[in-house]
Design a protein around this motif. Structure first.
Motif, mmCIF file in Angstrom:
data_model
loop_
_atom_site.group_PDB
_atom_site.id
_atom_site.type_symbol
_atom_site.label_atom_id
_atom_site.label_comp_id
_atom_site.label_asym_id
_atom_site.label_seq_id
_atom_site.Cartn_x
_atom_site.Cartn_y
_atom_site.Cartn_z
ATOM 1 N N ARG C 39 0.804 -1.341 -0.008
ATOM 2 C CA ARG C 39 -0.102 0.125 0.053
ATOM 3 C C ARG C 39 0.915 1.328 0.097
ATOM 4 O O ARG C 39 0.411 2.247 -0.472
ATOM 5 N N PRO C 43 -2.140 2.139 -4.630
ATOM 6 C CA PRO C 43 -3.363 2.352 -4.076
ATOM 7 C C PRO C 43 -4.450 1.460 -4.557
ATOM 8 O O PRO C 43 -5.582 1.415 -4.368
ATOM 9 N N SER C 79 -4.244 -8.499 -0.338
ATOM 10 C CA SER C 79 -5.413 -7.689 -0.174
ATOM 11 C C SER C 79 -6.632 -8.109 0.086
ATOM 12 O O SER C 79 -7.375 -7.295 1.046
ATOM 13 N N LYS C 86 -7.917 -0.626 8.084
ATOM 14 C CA LYS C 86 -7.447 0.863 7.763
ATOM 15 C C LYS C 86 -5.992 1.290 7.766
ATOM 16 O O LYS C 86 -5.282 0.872 8.781
ATOM 17 N N HIS C 113 -4.567 10.266 -5.417
ATOM 18 C CA HIS C 113 -4.225 9.895 -3.990
ATOM 19 C C HIS C 113 -2.983 10.190 -3.289
ATOM 20 O O HIS C 113 -3.013 10.929 -2.268
ATOM 21 N N LYS C 151 -14.402 -0.125 -4.097
ATOM 22 C CA LYS C 151 -13.552 -0.139 -2.949
ATOM 23 C C LYS C 151 -12.480 0.678 -2.905
ATOM 24 O O LYS C 151 -12.250 1.721 -1.977
ATOM 25 N N GLU C 152 -11.485 0.288 -3.745
ATOM 26 C CA GLU C 152 -10.371 0.884 -4.071
ATOM 27 C C GLU C 152 -10.426 2.480 -4.342
ATOM 28 O O GLU C 152 -9.880 3.100 -3.685
ATOM 29 N N ASP C 154 -13.197 4.046 -3.552
ATOM 30 C CA ASP C 154 -13.769 5.089 -2.315
ATOM 31 C C ASP C 154 -12.384 5.357 -1.415
ATOM 32 O O ASP C 154 -12.565 6.229 -0.488
ATOM 33 N N ASN C 155 -11.605 4.406 -1.261
ATOM 34 C CA ASN C 155 -10.569 4.592 -0.382
ATOM 35 C C ASN C 155 -9.854 5.965 -0.554
ATOM 36 O O ASN C 155 -9.399 6.458 0.207
ATOM 37 N N ILE C 156 -9.775 6.014 -1.895
ATOM 38 C CA ILE C 156 -8.961 7.293 -2.278
ATOM 39 C C ILE C 156 -9.949 8.446 -2.072
ATOM 40 O O ILE C 156 -9.309 9.608 -1.539
ATOM 41 N N ALA C 158 -11.789 8.675 0.320
ATOM 42 C CA ALA C 158 -11.931 9.022 1.721
ATOM 43 C C ALA C 158 -10.593 9.727 2.004
ATOM 44 O O ALA C 158 -10.819 10.363 3.198
ATOM 45 N N LEU C 159 -9.863 10.101 1.245
ATOM 46 C CA LEU C 159 -8.588 10.900 1.767
ATOM 47 C C LEU C 159 -9.006 12.230 1.509
ATOM 48 O O LEU C 159 -8.193 13.202 1.637
#
Lengths: 291, 219, 672
Positions: C39, C43, C79, C86, C113, C151-152, C154-156, C158-159
């Protein structure tokens, strides 16, 4: 007739060997010597044999002289530095000792004082040179002596060295010993006359006197032990078998020794009998061998 | 190289009985090479001493340190300050190293952890053999580069005794008879004749010996 | 010497992922550590774990012995196992600058990201309503499930990355407009316009472009294709289109590729999957004409043969005269090539190359328009996902340097360790690659469920343990006493005497650690397993075990290669520690536990002929013997340390109980 005279006379020489005791009780030792006396030309007295601390060779030699026996004083390099060796030689001379057998000596670790300092300041070759020098009236460093000895020096050789290189080196060293003054050689125990003959052929040119070694076999076990542990001694299987099967070990032992002596007669100038406790039986061996 | 081996543990333990803080001092040269007194052995010995001390109700603090050479004062100076925190130094160097430290750090009791055994060479994985007796009278020119003074049990210089069996020494039966080795080497070099030359009794050194390099040691 | 060289896998990876690092973490079962390593630079681990073109595996030196490590599958495993974890803290907004990213494919989102993490405010624009670019639209679900991509993405987001979807450059906004609100614009719109060949009949109905087809399907459409489908091309898209057709009910699907199986860009595994699903592949043929009445009915092909090398280094296919043949096709799917939508870019004022790509200064992505940057497929033409991620990373860094007026960072040179010498290769045990479990053909051709199921934990650990740990081996420090013990004992004969100290060719070292355990100066450092870590690991384990254990505490060491799944057997009193070969454990590692007041130490070793490093067992035994001697001398007792098998354990335990607790603990409080 002393040993030297006997040697000069060209007769077949016979020497035997006694080992001093650990302590001061010497009656048995002298008894043995008396038994052999007259049947042999000289008796060797060992010098702390197998590095075991015991009564000294010089004193016993002196006692033998008193009894009319000509001793061969065995002197090893193990326990004395060059000062002590020379001094002891002079002492031996004044005590009447005439024959000296120069040996390197066993290592102390083989004996009962394994932590003793192994001296080996000189080796057998240089000891022979020292004896020759003393005979000439000088010590090792060239200082003149007031009165010189006239020792008859001898040395040992191991004809049964178990490989070519070892035998070669025995021969080379033998030659060096002759160069250093050795007048006669006593050998390790011989059981294989063919091998012994080969050795004698190689040493022929040296024009020295060789007394073949005879060790009395006491048992098959002893033969096997020697085969395994004593350098240069190899008892062939047929002798072991004979010792194993016989009902009378002494008789067979004497028979074997006599056989070997007879075989040596035309090969060398004499025999040296190591009875190792069976000193009383030496006369029987000689009788059986027709000597 | 100097070869040394660790003393029996009990002997070391006894030496240290009256000390609470001991610096176990390794030497980074010869004894490291022969794997008996380098950093790794320091770690092991210190650990063993701490545990043994606790068992004897004589807890000791065993510090661990290794310097490049204990036979040179300049290297010893590197631990001077640290050493002053200890009651004793247990040196894992050869006897020379122990004395080097004792000379330089005269206020601290220096104890030997090792028995110094010989000057040797490597004989393959994990093995070292004695090769030089520092006799001060070298004869290797005549013996094919194999020293009978150091490698013959009797230090014979005029050929072998009669005791070798199967090419092995009669005294230490695991070792080859050095004269057999000399013979083989000279044979390869076509120099067997050298064996026939008479070697004179050796001159003996007077201890202590000293080496002074005049161009270096002026003044 | 390759002092600074990195493992070939890492050198080959466009983002230089520390592959060895995460593989070795998995090898000891530490999946969290593995995903953290991945990670750090990537990303999109879930996506890359499935569809990466894995340049790393092509470089893997294990292939010299048998087969490369399944690096991609291990990434997927890491993964998949950590989806809920988190890993990244939401960054603080440290800078004022706002950056617009056009295009939400892997290049754009990676840049977003990285920039967000650096503290910039980023807004991503995309013409589509779904973010992810080709990841979410161009790749079928059975290879890359959309929910994972989401999901990936969304993770970005979320930053703190803002997304504006359904907005196209040129139509809904212009560069000029963006530059009013944003201090920089990063164009990463990809290269999605299909190239169409100029054959007769290409305009017929039923002749369609693969990307458009795949996008349609990914939006939930089910186009009617008919029975016979011809797919033209040999890339991933071609195979994706063919396999998608099968799933839509086509009964006769044929891929036609103009070179041979050896050149096919999709790779052997994809080809195998396709063939298993009943797809025919015709090699060495190219279309010459599509025929039909309004709607395509058949395609005429000509056979090819391979001629001279072309610019790409591949042999150029050359038509064979009079070799034409025809196949029936209700639909023809073209998967021949793609280019950026040059017109829009040109209209925006960007300098464009002949092949339609945006011209940039260099890896920084600087274009001819001030404050406008470009990278990814729009600059390079179609490339792999990992290349896109790499270009996104580079631009993000360049932008940061630009805004913070730092000098351009010099491109770090990742030089790969050289190949293993033949002599070494022969000494390394072969070990089969783990097979990826997959849905059976009949279970998969009727739906879009993911075909590859992913490794089980056991499989992943075993696969990871195949890794040769290239370059993580022994390093000689300056305090080397040049004793040459290492030279003499290395089972591979790698160390050699240098001018002053022993030297070890790190490119050949197998990291067995035997030399390190035997170095009398402790001057050899095994990078894979530093001494301090060993000590800390042991101390921690003892602390934890002490809390829960009963009277007697036993530390057990076992070889992870010999027991990859975990401790060789379970015993309440034993606290197990896995080692990559017990041969690398020195004597101190066996006596130190006793100093920590452990009561007993057991070692479970591999069988003699099973040692991964040839001599490991012999060294274990030797070290244990020596440690036992020490334990005896100090009065702890040699019997407290032993090599055991499961069967012996009972005896050992009984003996230990008879001996009682470690004498160092006597007098202290003992729980009873």
């Amino acid at each position: 007739m002393g040993f030297r005279e006997a040697l000069d006379s060209g007769k077949f020489l016979i020497t035997a060997e006694i080992g001093p005791v650990k302590g001061t009780e010497i009656d048995g030792l002298l008894e043995d010597a008396d038994l052999i006396k007259g049947k042999v030309d000289a008796i060797n007295v060992t010098d702390l044999q197998s590095s075991v601390m015991r009564l000294g060779s010089m004193a016993v030699c002196h006692l033998l002289i008193d009894r009319g026996i000509d001793p061969v004083f065995q002197m090893t390099c193990r326990d004395r530095n060059r000062l002590a060796l020379q001094s002891d030689l002079l002492s031996a001379w004044v005590l009447g000792i005439r024959n000296v057998l120069a040996l390197t000596g066993d290592h102390p670790t083989l004996g009962d004082h394994p932590d003793a300092m192994p001296v080996f300041d000189l080796d057998s070759v240089s000891l022979l040179r020292v004896i020759s020098r003393l005979n000439e009236g000088f010590d090792m460093t060239g200082n003149q002596l007031k009165g010189a000895p006239a020792f008859f020096p001898g040395a040992v050789v191991n004809p049964g060295a178990d490989n070519e290189a070892a035998l070669d080196m025995q021969i080379i060293k033998m030659e060096k010993k002759i160069e250093a003054g050795a007048k006669f050689f006593q050998t390790q125990g011989i059981y294989d006359l063919d091998l012994f003959e080969k050795f004698i052929k190689r040493a022929e040119g040296f024009k020295t006197q060789v007394l073949g070694g005879i060790i009395l076999l006491k048992s098959a076990g002893m033969a096997r032990f020697m085969n395994k542990n004593v350098a240069g001694v190899f008892v062939p299987e047929h002798f072991i078998k004979e010792m194993e099967e016989t009902k009378d070990k002494v008789k067979t032992s004497i028979k074997i020794a006599a056989e070997l002596i007879k075989g040596m007669k035309h090969l060398c100038q004499g025999v040296h009998i190591m009875a190792i406790g069976w000193e009383k039986r030496v006369p029987m061996v000689l009788e059986e061998a027709g000597l | 190289m100097i070869v040394a081996e660790l003393k029996p543990f009990k002997e070391i333990e006894n030496m240290l009985r009256d000390y609470k803080k001991v610096m176990v001092l390794g030497c980074g040269t010869c004894v490291t090479v022969c794997m008996s007194g380098g950093e790794r052995q320091v770690e092991l010995l210190a650990s063993a001493l701490r545990m043994a001390g606790r068992l004897e109700r004589n807890e000791i603090i065993a510090g661990e340190k290794t310097i490049l050479r204990q036979c040179d004062p300049e290297f010893i100076d590197q631990i001077k300050d640290e050493a002053s925190n200890y009651d004793a130094i247990l040196s894992m160097a050869c006897g020379a190293g122990v004395q080097g430290v004792a000379e330089r750090l005269a206020g601290i009791h220096i104890l030997p952890a090792m028995n110094t055994t010989f000057i040797g060479v490597s004989d393959g994985q994990g093995t070292w053999i004695e090769a030089c007796a520092a006799c001060g009278d070298c004869i290797l020119d005549r013996t094919g580069g194999i020293c009978p003074v150091a490698r013959c049990a009797k230090s014979l210089i005029n050929g072998p005794c009669g005791g070798s069996k199967g090419g092995l020494c009669e005294v230490s039966k695991n070792n080859p008879c050095v004269w057999q080795q000399i013979y083989a080497r000279l044979g390869k070099l076509n120099l067997i004749n050298l064996l026939k030359g008479m070697s004179q009794p050796k001159t003996r050194p007077v201890h202590p010996r000293k080496l002074v390099n005049p161009k270096n040691a002026f003044g | 010497m390759n002092d600074k060289a990195v493992p070939p896998c890492q050198a080959a990876c466009p983002i230089h992922t520390d592959v060895r690092g995460y593989v070795s973490a998995i090898a000891k079962g530490d999946v969290e550590e593995a995903i953290r390593i991945i990670r750090q630079v990537n990303p999109f681990p879930s996506s890359c774990g499935r569809i990466c073109t894995r340049l790393c595996e092509k470089a893997c030196r294990r292939a010299q012995i048998d087969e490369p490590i399944s690096i991609r599958e291990l990434k997927r495993f890491a993964s998949d196992q950590t989806l809920g974890l988190k890993l990244i803290e939401i960054p603080e907004n440290s800078y004022e600058e706002k950056i617009a990213v056009i295009g939400s494919g892997p290049a754009g989102l990676t840049a977003a990201h990285d920039l967000a993490l650096l503290g910039y405010r980023v807004t991503v624009f995309d013409s589509q309503h779904v973010l992810g670019g080709m990841l979410s639209q161009g790749i079928p679900d059975y290879r890359l499930p959309k929910d994972l991509v989401k999901k990936e993405v969304d993770n970005i987001l979320a930053l703190g990355v803002e997304a504006k979807t359904g907005l196209s450059l040129g139509q809904d906004f212009t560069l000029e407009e963006l530059l009013k609100d944003y201090q920089a614009v990063f164009i990463a719109v990809g290269s999605q316009k299909s190239l169409l060949p100029k054959y007769n009949g290409v305009e017929l109905n039923g002749v369609i472009a693969a990307v458009e087809f795949l996008k349609q399907v990914s939006r939930g459409h089910k186009p009617r294709l008919g029975k016979n489908i011809a797919v033209i091309g040999g890339g991933h898209t071609a195979i994706d289109a063919a396999r998608t057709s099968v799933r839509l009910g086509a009964s006769d699907v044929t891929i036609v590729y103009r070179r041979t199986v050896d050149e096919i860009p999709a790779g052997p595994e994809e080809v195998e999957h396709a063939e298993k699903e009943g797809i025919k592949i015709i090699y060495l043929a190219a279309p010459v004409e599509f025929s039909g009445n309004e709607k395509v009915q058949s395609v005429r092909f000509i056979k090819m043969q391979l001629g001279d090398l072309d610019k790409s280094g591949r042999r150029r296919p050359v038509p064979i005269e009079n070799s034409e043949f025809e196949i029936t096709a209700d639909t023809v799917i073209l998967a021949i090539g793609y280019m950026p939508d040059a017109e829009v870019l040109k209209e925006s004022g960007l300098n464009i190359s002949r092949s339609g790509t945006v011209l940039v200064k260099d890896y920084t992505g600087i274009t001819n328009i001030h404050d406008v940057f470009a990278a990814g497929d729009v600059v390079s033409g179609p490339q792999s996902v990992i290349e896109a991620i790499a270009s996104g990373r580079r631009v993000a860094e360049a932008l940061h340097h630009y805004f913070r007026t730092m000098p351009d960072k010099e491109e770090k040179n990742f030089m790969a360790l050289k190949e293993l010498d033949d002599g070494i290769v022969k000494l390394i045990n072969k070990s089969e690659r783990q097979k990826m479990p997959a849905l059976k053909v009949e279970e998969r051709i009727t739906n879009f469920d993911e075909v590859d199921l992913g490794y089980s934990k056991d499989q992943a650990v075993m696969e990871a343990q195949r890794c040769l740990n290239c370059g993580a081996g022994a390093v000689v420090a300056d305090n080397c006493a040049a004793c040459l013990n290492c030279v003499r004992i290395c089972p591979y004969g790698i160390p050699f005497p240098g001018k002053e100290i022993a030297e070890i060719d790190i490119s050949q070292c197998q990291a067995c650690g035997i030399c390190a355990s035997e170095c009398p100066a402790s001057a050899i450092i095994l990078q894979l397993e530093a001494k301090e870590n060993n000590r800390a690991e042991l101390e921690k384990a003892v602390d934890i075990a002490r809390e829960e254990t009963p009277e007697i505490l036993i530390i057990g060491f076992y070889c992870r290669y010999g027991s990859p799944i975990g401790p060789p057997f379970d015993e309440d009193e034993v606290c197990w520690l896995g080692k990559f070969c017990t041969g690398r454990m020195d004597e101190h590692q066996f006596i130190y536990p006793f100093e920590l007041e452990v009561d007993g130490v057991v070692i479970h070793m591999c069988k003699n002929d099973e040692c991964r490093f040839r001599d490991g067992n012999q060294w274990s035994k030797s070290h244990i013997k020596s440690a036992k001697k020490i334990l005896n001398e100090i009065g702890i007792g040699a019997d407290r340390l032993d090599i055991i098998s499961e069967e012996d354990f009972h005896n050992f335990r009984n003996k230990l109980h008879a001996l009682g607790i470690n004498p160092l603990r006597t007098g202290k409080k003992v729980k009873t």
